[in-house]
Design a protein around this motif. Sequence first.
Motif, mmCIF file in Angstrom:
data_model
loop_
_atom_site.group_PDB
_atom_site.id
_atom_site.type_symbol
_atom_site.label_atom_id
_atom_site.label_comp_id
_atom_site.label_asym_id
_atom_site.label_seq_id
_atom_site.Cartn_x
_atom_site.Cartn_y
_atom_site.Cartn_z
ATOM 1 N N ASN A 610 99.787 -0.520 -29.134
ATOM 2 C CA ASN A 610 101.184 -0.097 -29.087
ATOM 3 C C ASN A 610 102.001 -0.604 -30.267
ATOM 4 N N SER A 611 101.381 -1.391 -31.109
ATOM 5 C CA SER A 611 102.097 -1.918 -32.272
ATOM 6 C C SER A 611 101.088 -2.212 -33.366
ATOM 7 N N ILE A 612 101.618 -2.421 -34.580
ATOM 8 C CA ILE A 612 100.753 -2.780 -35.687
ATOM 9 C C ILE A 612 100.066 -4.112 -35.403
ATOM 10 N N GLY A 613 100.779 -5.013 -34.780
ATOM 11 C CA GLY A 613 100.184 -6.300 -34.423
ATOM 12 C C GLY A 613 99.011 -6.144 -33.479
ATOM 13 N N ASP A 614 99.139 -5.233 -32.525
ATOM 14 C CA ASP A 614 98.034 -4.967 -31.612
ATOM 15 C C ASP A 614 96.820 -4.446 -32.362
ATOM 16 N N LEU A 615 97.086 -3.565 -33.339
ATOM 17 C CA LEU A 615 95.988 -3.033 -34.144
ATOM 18 C C LEU A 615 95.238 -4.148 -34.860
ATOM 19 N N LYS A 616 95.996 -5.058 -35.447
ATOM 20 C CA LYS A 616 95.370 -6.143 -36.194
ATOM 21 C C LYS A 616 94.537 -7.026 -35.268
ATOM 22 N N THR A 617 95.070 -7.289 -34.083
ATOM 23 C CA THR A 617 94.353 -8.133 -33.139
ATOM 24 C C THR A 617 93.068 -7.472 -32.677
ATOM 25 N N LYS A 618 93.150 -6.179 -32.414
ATOM 26 C CA LYS A 618 92.007 -5.470 -31.832
ATOM 27 C C LYS A 618 90.936 -5.137 -32.854
ATOM 28 N N THR A 619 91.344 -4.716 -34.051
ATOM 29 C CA THR A 619 90.368 -4.217 -35.025
ATOM 30 C C THR A 619 90.219 -5.103 -36.258
ATOM 31 N N LYS A 620 91.147 -6.061 -36.452
ATOM 32 C CA LYS A 620 91.210 -6.910 -37.648
ATOM 33 C C LYS A 620 91.629 -6.140 -38.890
ATOM 34 N N VAL A 621 92.063 -4.895 -38.716
ATOM 35 C CA VAL A 621 92.511 -4.119 -39.852
ATOM 36 C C VAL A 621 93.726 -4.802 -40.474
ATOM 37 N N GLY A 622 93.763 -4.894 -41.790
ATOM 38 C CA GLY A 622 94.901 -5.479 -42.485
ATOM 39 C C GLY A 622 94.952 -6.983 -42.458
ATOM 40 N N THR A 623 93.964 -7.655 -41.863
ATOM 41 C CA THR A 623 93.995 -9.115 -41.808
ATOM 42 C C THR A 623 93.255 -9.747 -42.976
ATOM 43 N N GLY A 624 92.765 -8.892 -43.895
ATOM 44 C CA GLY A 624 92.156 -9.419 -45.110
ATOM 45 C C GLY A 624 93.177 -9.420 -46.221
ATOM 46 N N CYS A 625 92.985 -8.533 -47.197
ATOM 47 C CA CYS A 625 93.929 -8.480 -48.319
ATOM 48 C C CYS A 625 95.228 -7.800 -47.942
ATOM 49 N N GLY A 626 95.207 -6.959 -46.912
ATOM 50 C CA GLY A 626 96.422 -6.287 -46.463
ATOM 51 C C GLY A 626 96.767 -5.034 -47.228
ATOM 52 N N GLY A 627 95.947 -4.667 -48.226
ATOM 53 C CA GLY A 627 96.274 -3.502 -49.036
ATOM 54 C C GLY A 627 96.183 -2.179 -48.303
ATOM 55 N N CYS A 628 95.527 -2.171 -47.160
ATOM 56 C CA CYS A 628 95.358 -0.919 -46.415
ATOM 57 C C CYS A 628 96.525 -0.635 -45.474
ATOM 58 N N LEU A 631 98.625 2.848 -45.297
ATOM 59 C CA LEU A 631 97.914 3.967 -44.692
ATOM 60 C C LEU A 631 97.698 3.727 -43.205
ATOM 61 N N VAL A 632 97.395 2.497 -42.837
ATOM 62 C CA VAL A 632 97.226 2.175 -41.414
ATOM 63 C C VAL A 632 98.508 2.488 -40.640
ATOM 64 N N THR A 633 99.633 2.116 -41.220
ATOM 65 C CA THR A 633 100.914 2.375 -40.562
ATOM 66 C C THR A 633 101.152 3.869 -40.404
ATOM 67 N N ASN A 634 100.820 4.641 -41.422
ATOM 68 C CA ASN A 634 100.999 6.084 -41.333
ATOM 69 C C ASN A 634 100.099 6.699 -40.270
ATOM 70 N N ILE A 635 98.859 6.245 -40.215
ATOM 71 C CA ILE A 635 97.947 6.745 -39.182
ATOM 72 C C ILE A 635 98.475 6.388 -37.803
ATOM 73 N N PHE A 636 98.961 5.180 -37.671
ATOM 74 C CA PHE A 636 99.525 4.727 -36.398
ATOM 75 C C PHE A 636 100.672 5.625 -35.970
ATOM 76 N N ASN A 637 101.616 5.879 -36.878
ATOM 77 C CA ASN A 637 102.783 6.700 -36.531
ATOM 78 C C ASN A 637 102.381 8.132 -36.194
ATOM 79 N N ALA A 638 101.441 8.686 -36.941
ATOM 80 C CA ALA A 638 101.030 10.070 -36.702
ATOM 81 C C ALA A 638 100.325 10.211 -35.362
ATOM 82 N N GLU A 639 99.467 9.282 -35.035
ATOM 83 C CA GLU A 639 98.725 9.389 -33.784
ATOM 84 C C GLU A 639 99.629 9.184 -32.576
#
Length: 1195
Positions: A610-628, A631-639
């Motif tokens: 339900n939030s970008i924070g949830d995404l990071k917790t669940k998938t670890k997306v963006g918890t490295g360099c953060g450069g993605c 696009l992750v935010t755009n995918i989140f909003n579109a879905e």
Amino acid sequence: MPGPPSATLETSSGKIDQQDKPIPRSEPTRRVVDLPADHAEVAEAWTRNESEAAADLQGGETITSTVPPPNDLHDTNLYAGDRSVIFVVGLGMVGIAFIEKLLNLDTKRRYFIITCGEEVHFAYNRVGLTEYFEHRNVEDLYLNPPSWYAEQQPDQFRYYLGETVTALSPKEHLVHTSKGHSFKYDKCVIATGSGAGLPPYVSSESALKTRGVFVYRNIADLDAIISYAEKDEVKRSVIVGGGLLGLEAAKAVYDLPTIPEVTIINRQAVPLSRQLDTDAGEMVLRKIEAMGVKVLTKCSPTKQLSRPSEDVPGEEVFTGFILQDGTTFEADLVIYAIGIKPRDELAVASGIECHPKGGIIVHDDLQTSAQDVYAIGECASWKGNTYGLIGPGVEMADILSFNLTQTDTHAPRVMNAPDLSTKLKLMGVDVASFGDFFADMRPVEGQAKTVSQIVKGTTPADFPSKEIIGVPENKAEPSIQIAIDDPRRSKQPVSKPLPSRKRGDRIDEPIKCLVYKDPFALTYKKYIFTADGRYLLGGQMIGDVDDYVKLVAIVKKKKALEVPPSQFIVGAKKNGTDAGEDLDDDAQICSCHNVSKGRIVQCVKNGEGNSIGDLKTKTKVGTGCGGCMPLVTNIFNAEMKRAGRELDNRLCSHFAMPRADLFNIVRIKKLRNFTQIMQDAGVSKDSIGCEICKPAIGSILSSIYNEHVMSPAHHQNQDTNDRFLANIQRNGTFSVIPRIAAGEVTPDGLIAIGNVAKKYGLYTKITGGQRIDMFGARKDDLPDIWEALNNAGFESGHAYGKSLRTVKSCVGTTWCRYGVGDSVGLAVQLENRYRGVRSPHKFKGGVSGCVRECAEAQSKDFGIIATDKGWNIFVGGNGGATPRHAELFAKDIPPTKVIRIIDRYLAYYIMTADRLQRTARWIENMEGGIEKLRRVILQDELGICSELDAFMDNLINTYEDEWATVVKDPAKRKQFKQFVNTDERRPQAEIITERGQQRPADWAKAYPEVKLSPGQLTTPKAEWKWIKVATKDDMMPTEVGTTSVAVKYGDTQLAVYHVPKRGYYSTQQMQSSFVLDHGIIGDSPDGNLYVSCPLHKRNFTLTTGDCLNDSQYQILAFEARENPDGLGDIQLRLPPKDDIDAILGTEKWLVRQAQSEALGLNEATQVDIVGPQDKATPELSGTCQSGCGSNKLEW
């Protein structure tokens, strides 16, 4: 090689624990590594310099952790169980990645994992070190919260913080730590990462005793930098090194409010010289200088300057450098960021082979020269290369954890050249490089080799000469000229034409580049293609990096391009926000943690995202360099905005609800038979159903309770195929298909099948599902055929049911030289697991042992294909009239996880699909489609996965061979008699011989319509007599379902039916073939009882013989009763035998080849009404339907 020296260094005054209380501590140590002069160039090489942004250094502080407390047993007998002990040296990003993956894959609980981390912190995100300057809270960088460690089972995983492994004894399988403890291991995994490099003019000793000298590797370094920068006299900072880590360090110091001056000293002409070409580097340089940061290029210090400390004897204070031109550069603080060196000192001291340039040498399986010792991450040297990206380290963790747990049925994974693509934001500039981003810098011969690896079978001469790309052939499009960068000649200005060449001149250039440079927007793009423009090899981007993910995906897949190269620059920009809609689900979005778009979408649409924070917790997306993250935010909003659609799925006129709702009612209320279900959920409680709802409910009851389909309560619900456990054919005989799991059969098995076919005169054919079909079996022979097959070790193949048919396979690793997975073994396991499982429609599987896909798994309801990383699972495919290619559902799944995923997929399908809905249509009609399905099955969005597991386990555990049950039960065998009132057998059609085998005569292309009535008989109905044709026991009547049998009266075949609470009925047996007694008995919405012909679903009333869904047809119906004298006889009111035989006699209605040829053969073997042989009418083509049936064939 001795370990690096250490000494105390100033840091911040304390740390904060979970209760926000300062923890006093000793001064932390810092580890640095000398780089010899001949290694200075190597230090800045791309494969190492990249690690500046993702290092896995294990070291610094030596205080003990307090949250949560680790187990305090430290001896060789720490674990006394029967599991193998795996000791992981290092708790950095790669070390914890390996531990997590092994814990997840070790479903058989083979291993006990121990790890020591020399830092006091839990594993944290070293790629995000610069962020620490903003929040100063190390817990914000933790890859897993402290609670995760506390939740691990103590008999599976234990950890020790602030404890360094100091020695390794490979022969004794022992590790020794800085606290004097020893641990016995079965396998050891070294994940010590890399250390910061120092230039030749600075020794480790001088760096450690000189204040103001720092490296940029871990939390201790950052604390020390922050503390020192707060001193009043520190105003001028200098960063030596213009690579990735150098720019990260420069940005961190630039943001410190106490440091007004920041200078970067770079030996090269431009920053990021190992990632970008000169033009791109120049653009980055201008951006950095515009921020107020000084950059000295082509400049190298030759000596570090210092003065004696005024307060600590023996210490020095950094004051600057002497540069190569002899000038002095003054500064107060220096950060060396010139490169890294793999931390291989432990391996060197233990006699493990290391590379001369650094790194523990590993083979393709990541094992070192020492038995049972492996190395992963930055400390490992594979084929002479070390990698500083987190991505290759995680890939190594994937490979090793897989090989330790999944090789029972799959070939071991091996290390392949890793993807070095990266996207970062450095000094406020978005920078990306992907694929082979320096391919154009190689000589022509090297370029040709690169291209040949992409385009199989090509040579340099195969590539045409092209000078300009991007002039559209369509004159209506904008004409934009983009120059080609030829590395072998000076660049030509875009505005000037290229030199002309004489006819016949040719330059065989295997590689061409498209270059776009916008100095106003600070945007630079260079894309490298094969010379014909069909394949993208790599590229570099600055400023606008929105297309990075798409381009990486294209390069990885090595797919031929469907658009001209110019479109990647011209017109590539879309209006609005890019939400990645044109990306495949397997496109990598986050390269640090290998997170795909499909995985993000799964999480976004469920309650856990339900939030970008949830995404990071669940998938670890963006918890490295953060450069993605953009696009992750755009995918989140579109879905989140995506909507589905609703369907009206009423089952039939008897049940005003879809099958899925009815399934849940039956399951929750524990309804056990059709009568109970009709009374609880039906439109009319007294209805007996129809040919639509009865099989659907029969399937539901089988899916929930798995009781034998021939039990009295369920037999009435079955279509003819399920009713007699074999497939009915056009002449009324049956085909028999024993199960041959995965197509694997012994010679003795083949002989047994051949003997059965020969004995009973059966036509044999190999099916598309890799088994043997035997056609022409008479109904009364079926139990004997099954008994013979049972005795030979065969059981029902369930080819007759809406259930699993086959799991097709190639030979895989059993025989094939290309196989990487045991496709036969897995297919056998899957087929034996799901045999007999009833479902809304038939389903099929396929398993291919490699990507050559010989089993055609992608055309099946579920398909599994072996890759070098595991198994790819595809779902929703089918052949047939509406073929559909299966979709990739899950990628690189370990063998131990495959079956449970398929379990849940099939269980969810059985629970929620509509009647007769294949998995392909089910997924297409599902709200949210395959993304929704992934969330349910892989992410447990609905919280039902445990229920799905239990559901499938129950079906599997209650399996019985339906054939064997019949063979052993005389009462069930009795139901296969052709006629209950005689042992006489009558053929169903003339049998002819073709290609050495017997088959039924062809149907004619056209037969007359049939509309029979009592008036066509010679004897008036008033003179008909009650004739005993059977006994009540022959009918096997029951109060929970209808029954029917066939009787012989003269030469006429008749069907007799019993309907609970309504009595007995009878009709002629013939309608196309002599099969009406096999049909389902139902009632129309107005209450008319009818029998549905099993071959074409025309519905004939039991009282008058009228056809409810085609008025052109009518059959003869007869009165039936139980003898009123109480003798248990079943009587029919019939005309004399000669009279009825003249109309309905078997000989009169047999299909004969000669007659069919005279009438014209039906090439399509179309089922139609068979008329008397002395009549012929035009072909019938009615499609009228009413009531609950249609005349559409339903095989």
